[in-house]
Design a protein around this motif. Sequence first.
Motif, PDB file in Angstrom:
ATOM      1  N   PRO A 107       0.838  -1.207   0.000  1.00 32.20           N
ATOM      2  CA  PRO A 107       0.000   0.000   0.000  1.00 32.20           C
ATOM      3  C   PRO A 107       0.871   1.255   0.000  1.00 32.20           C
ATOM      4  O   PRO A 107       2.025   1.218   0.438  1.00 32.20           O
ATOM      5  CB  PRO A 107      -0.786  -0.097   1.308  1.00 32.20           C
ATOM      6  N   PRO A 108       0.358   2.391  -0.477  1.00 28.91           N
ATOM      7  CA  PRO A 108       1.073   3.658  -0.313  1.00 28.91           C
ATOM      8  C   PRO A 108       1.365   3.867   1.181  1.00 28.91           C
ATOM      9  O   PRO A 108       0.520   3.555   2.028  1.00 28.91           O
ATOM     10  CB  PRO A 108       0.082   4.701  -0.840  1.00 28.91           C
ATOM     11  N   THR A 109       2.549   4.362   1.489  1.00 32.52           N
ATOM     12  CA  THR A 109       2.972   4.434   2.889  1.00 32.52           C
ATOM     13  C   THR A 109       3.488   5.818   3.230  1.00 32.52           C
ATOM     14  O   THR A 109       4.313   6.388   2.508  1.00 32.52           O
ATOM     15  CB  THR A 109       4.074   3.394   3.166  1.00 32.52           C
ATOM     16  N   TYR A 110       2.985   6.357   4.334  1.00 34.86           N
ATOM     17  CA  TYR A 110       3.464   7.618   4.889  1.00 34.86           C
ATOM     18  C   TYR A 110       4.307   7.311   6.125  1.00 34.86           C
ATOM     19  O   TYR A 110       4.032   6.358   6.851  1.00 34.86           O
ATOM     20  CB  TYR A 110       2.297   8.514   5.304  1.00 34.86           C
ATOM     21  N   ALA A 111       5.330   8.135   6.386  1.00 32.38           N
ATOM     22  CA  ALA A 111       6.154   7.988   7.586  1.00 32.38           C
ATOM     23  C   ALA A 111       6.233   9.329   8.288  1.00 32.38           C
ATOM     24  O   ALA A 111       6.296  10.385   7.645  1.00 32.38           O
ATOM     25  CB  ALA A 111       7.553   7.502   7.222  1.00 32.38           C
ATOM     26  N   ALA A 112       6.232   9.282   9.625  1.00 32.43           N
ATOM     27  CA  ALA A 112       6.278  10.516  10.404  1.00 32.43           C
ATOM     28  C   ALA A 112       7.047  10.277  11.697  1.00 32.43           C
ATOM     29  O   ALA A 112       6.822   9.276  12.384  1.00 32.43           O
ATOM     30  CB  ALA A 112       4.868  11.008  10.730  1.00 32.43           C
ATOM     31  N   ALA A 113       7.945  11.205  12.008  1.00 33.16           N
ATOM     32  CA  ALA A 113       8.708  11.104  13.251  1.00 33.16           C
ATOM     33  C   ALA A 113       7.860  11.450  14.463  1.00 33.16           C
ATOM     34  O   ALA A 113       8.147  11.010  15.580  1.00 33.16           O
ATOM     35  CB  ALA A 113       9.932  12.017  13.194  1.00 33.16           C
ATOM     36  N   ARG A 114       6.790  12.229  14.249  1.00 33.05           N
ATOM     37  CA  ARG A 114       5.886  12.607  15.330  1.00 33.05           C
ATOM     38  C   ARG A 114       4.450  12.372  14.861  1.00 33.05           C
ATOM     39  O   ARG A 114       4.111  12.675  13.700  1.00 33.05           O
ATOM     40  CB  ARG A 114       6.067  14.074  15.731  1.00 33.05           C
ATOM     41  N   PRO A 115       3.572  11.861  15.709  1.00 25.81           N
ATOM     42  CA  PRO A 115       2.223  11.499  15.259  1.00 25.81           C
ATOM     43  C   PRO A 115       1.404  12.669  14.747  1.00 25.81           C
ATOM     44  O   PRO A 115       0.561  12.492  13.861  1.00 25.81           O
ATOM     45  CB  PRO A 115       1.594  10.871  16.516  1.00 25.81           C
ATOM     46  N   GLU A 116       1.635  13.885  15.281  1.00 27.29           N
ATOM     47  CA  GLU A 116       0.836  15.012  14.813  1.00 27.29           C
ATOM     48  C   GLU A 116       1.093  15.337  13.343  1.00 27.29           C
ATOM     49  O   GLU A 116       0.255  15.948  12.679  1.00 27.29           O
ATOM     50  CB  GLU A 116       1.097  16.253  15.683  1.00 27.29           C
ATOM     51  N   LEU A 117       2.233  14.893  12.812  1.00 28.74           N
ATOM     52  CA  LEU A 117       2.521  15.124  11.401  1.00 28.74           C
ATOM     53  C   LEU A 117       1.607  14.307  10.485  1.00 28.74           C
ATOM     54  O   LEU A 117       1.408  14.669   9.322  1.00 28.74           O
ATOM     55  CB  LEU A 117       3.983  14.796  11.104  1.00 28.74           C
ATOM     56  N   LEU A 118       1.051  13.226  11.011  1.00 26.15           N
ATOM     57  CA  LEU A 118       0.139  12.412  10.205  1.00 26.15           C
ATOM     58  C   LEU A 118      -1.147  13.148   9.869  1.00 26.15           C
ATOM     59  O   LEU A 118      -1.900  12.725   8.981  1.00 26.15           O
ATOM     60  CB  LEU A 118      -0.192  11.111  10.941  1.00 26.15           C
ATOM     61  N   ALA A 119      -1.400  14.265  10.551  1.00 23.24           N
ATOM     62  CA  ALA A 119      -2.598  15.059  10.263  1.00 23.24           C
ATOM     63  C   ALA A 119      -2.580  15.628   8.852  1.00 23.24           C
ATOM     64  O   ALA A 119      -3.627  16.047   8.327  1.00 23.24           O
ATOM     65  CB  ALA A 119      -2.725  16.188  11.285  1.00 23.24           C
ATOM     66  N   GLU A 120      -1.410  15.660   8.211  1.00 23.39           N
ATOM     67  CA  GLU A 120      -1.303  16.170   6.848  1.00 23.39           C
ATOM     68  C   GLU A 120      -1.813  15.172   5.804  1.00 23.39           C
ATOM     69  O   GLU A 120      -1.960  15.530   4.629  1.00 23.39           O
ATOM     70  CB  GLU A 120       0.151  16.534   6.553  1.00 23.39           C
ATOM     71  N   ILE A 121      -2.089  13.943   6.201  1.00 26.69           N
ATOM     72  CA  ILE A 121      -2.593  12.947   5.256  1.00 26.69           C
ATOM     73  C   ILE A 121      -4.015  13.331   4.848  1.00 26.69           C
ATOM     74  O   ILE A 121      -4.854  13.618   5.704  1.00 26.69           O
ATOM     75  CB  ILE A 121      -2.584  11.542   5.892  1.00 26.69           C
ATOM     76  N   PRO A 122      -4.317  13.345   3.558  1.00 27.51           N
ATOM     77  CA  PRO A 122      -5.665  13.744   3.112  1.00 27.51           C
ATOM     78  C   PRO A 122      -6.752  12.856   3.703  1.00 27.51           C
ATOM     79  O   PRO A 122      -6.565  11.647   3.892  1.00 27.51           O
ATOM     80  CB  PRO A 122      -5.593  13.577   1.590  1.00 27.51           C
ATOM     81  N   ALA A 123      -7.902  13.444   3.978  1.00 30.95           N
ATOM     82  CA  ALA A 123      -9.029  12.706   4.542  1.00 30.95           C
ATOM     83  C   ALA A 123      -9.485  11.584   3.618  1.00 30.95           C
ATOM     84  O   ALA A 123     -10.051  10.578   4.077  1.00 30.95           O
ATOM     85  CB  ALA A 123     -10.183  13.663   4.825  1.00 30.95           C
ATOM     86  N   SER A 124      -9.231  11.746   2.325  1.00 35.19           N
ATOM     87  CA  SER A 124      -9.644  10.724   1.359  1.00 35.19           C
ATOM     88  C   SER A 124      -8.898   9.404   1.531  1.00 35.19           C
ATOM     89  O   SER A 124      -9.319   8.371   1.003  1.00 35.19           O
ATOM     90  CB  SER A 124      -9.429  11.238  -0.070  1.00 35.19           C
ATOM     91  N   GLU A 125      -7.781   9.426   2.253  1.00 31.66           N
ATOM     92  CA  GLU A 125      -6.982   8.224   2.453  1.00 31.66           C
ATOM     93  C   GLU A 125      -7.500   7.365   3.608  1.00 31.66           C
ATOM     94  O   GLU A 125      -7.048   6.237   3.800  1.00 31.66           O
ATOM     95  CB  GLU A 125      -5.519   8.594   2.721  1.00 31.66           C
ATOM     96  N   TYR A 126      -8.425   7.886   4.409  1.00 34.78           N
ATOM     97  CA  TYR A 126      -8.945   7.151   5.561  1.00 34.78           C
ATOM     98  C   TYR A 126      -9.967   6.102   5.110  1.00 34.78           C
ATOM     99  O   TYR A 126     -10.589   6.270   4.066  1.00 34.78           O
ATOM    100  CB  TYR A 126      -9.590   8.132   6.552  1.00 34.78           C
ATOM    101  N   PRO A 127     -10.092   5.036   5.937  1.00 30.59           N
ATOM    102  CA  PRO A 127      -9.395   4.738   7.192  1.00 30.59           C
ATOM    103  C   PRO A 127      -7.930   4.373   6.955  1.00 30.59           C
ATOM    104  O   PRO A 127      -7.558   3.874   5.893  1.00 30.59           O
ATOM    105  CB  PRO A 127     -10.180   3.565   7.774  1.00 30.59           C
ATOM    106  N   LEU A 128      -7.115   4.629   7.999  1.00 35.06           N
ATOM    107  CA  LEU A 128      -5.688   4.366   7.948  1.00 35.06           C
ATOM    108  C   LEU A 128      -5.312   3.243   8.911  1.00 35.06           C
ATOM    109  O   LEU A 128      -5.927   3.084   9.970  1.00 35.06           O
ATOM    110  CB  LEU A 128      -4.900   5.611   8.346  1.00 35.06           C
ATOM    111  N   VAL A 129      -4.276   2.514   8.545  1.00 36.67           N
ATOM    112  CA  VAL A 129      -3.620   1.603   9.478  1.00 36.67           C
ATOM    113  C   VAL A 129      -2.332   2.285   9.917  1.00 36.67           C
ATOM    114  O   VAL A 129      -1.488   2.623   9.087  1.00 36.67           O
ATOM    115  CB  VAL A 129      -3.316   0.248   8.822  1.00 36.67           C
ATOM    116  N   VAL A 130      -2.208   2.519  11.216  1.00 37.28           N
ATOM    117  CA  VAL A 130      -1.047   3.211  11.779  1.00 37.28           C
ATOM    118  C   VAL A 130      -0.310   2.255  12.708  1.00 37.28           C
ATOM    119  O   VAL A 130      -0.937   1.576  13.535  1.00 37.28           O
ATOM    120  CB  VAL A 130      -1.481   4.479  12.551  1.00 37.28           C
ATOM    121  N   LYS A 131       1.014   2.188  12.574  1.00 38.42           N
ATOM    122  CA  LYS A 131       1.806   1.290  13.415  1.00 38.42           C
ATOM    123  C   LYS A 131       3.233   1.795  13.511  1.00 38.42           C
ATOM    124  O   LYS A 131       3.679   2.607  12.676  1.00 38.42           O
ATOM    125  CB  LYS A 131       1.797  -0.133  12.850  1.00 38.42           C
ATOM    126  N   PRO A 132       3.988   1.335  14.517  1.00 37.75           N
ATOM    127  CA  PRO A 132       5.386   1.765  14.652  1.00 37.75           C
ATOM    128  C   PRO A 132       6.230   1.261  13.482  1.00 37.75           C
ATOM    129  O   PRO A 132       6.029   0.144  12.996  1.00 37.75           O
ATOM    130  CB  PRO A 132       5.840   1.105  15.969  1.00 37.75           C
TER     131      PRO A 132
END
Length: 318
Positions: A107-132
């Motif tokens: 799947p397309p994958t986003y990475a973020a050093a801090r969880p608040e940065l994930l807020a930049e992911i477009p709403a159209s991509e939800y639901p998301l699977v988030v994991k370490p």
Amino acid sequence: MRLCFLVEEHYRHDGMPIEVIRQLTSWGHQVDVLRPGGSLLRMTEAVRAGTHDAWVLKTVSGGPGLTLLEAAASAGMTTVNDARSIRGVRDKALAAAIGRSRGLPLPPTYAAARPELLAEIPASEYPLVVKPADGSSGRAVYLVSSPDRLAAMVPELAREGMLIAQPYVTNSGIDVKVYSVGGELYATERCSPLHPDRSVRERRVPLSAEVAAIVAQVGAVYGLDLYGVDVLLGPDGPVVVDVNDFPSFRQVPDAAARVARAVLGLAGDGPASGAATLPSARPPEQHSSVGGLSLPRRPHAAQATAPVQIPVAGGESA
């Protein structure tokens, strides 16, 4: 043969690799066990060239064992799996980048050093699977339904370090786990950690040619010899959602003996001497049967000159 197993504290009493060590010992091989998580390591003397035929790692993500394995590799010793290959799958953000660039259906994958940065992911991509990014064994895997839900989870996610997020792939709630050992593939199914309400007994299942080709390509892309692949059967075809080096090999018949034999073969770059003969796998053309699917033997990752290219059937799921 003389082997060195690096066993983290988490796996100190685990059947894998303890049963493998017992099997190798019963065949007359010498096995030294180091526990890097519970011992003071004198790094300048822990690794000496020529003392072992191969080093084998069974470790948690982020554990100190990988550092020691890399030290052994730098001294010219054979490692199982190849130390460079393990890094490529332990970091899930790195694994996603490598796999997508080489044509694997991830799947397309986003990475973020801090969880608040994930807020930049477009709403159209939800639901998301988030994991370490360094997670393992289903730890801290979350299905996030909306941006508002993500915002509420920020304090909880802040404890997990680097994170990855992927659009959820619609599926039945059942994960397919395929193990590769000794050039053979074994498929199992089990309940997805995202759907704990499903009552699914872990069991071996038939392995399709399509999934087998993808799993074989995973080994070639990442340079792994002993590994497991988590596959979801999505609406657009199979999707790879995780890759593990040296997994549990649950439901694999005679797992300890098969893994031990594979380790010896990799250590000696040939047939495993002193190992008991195991039942042969069914022929590759019987893709729908339950059991081992044999694959062509490929060079060890450290010796490979070019990756094996296997066509991938099915598309990527957004």
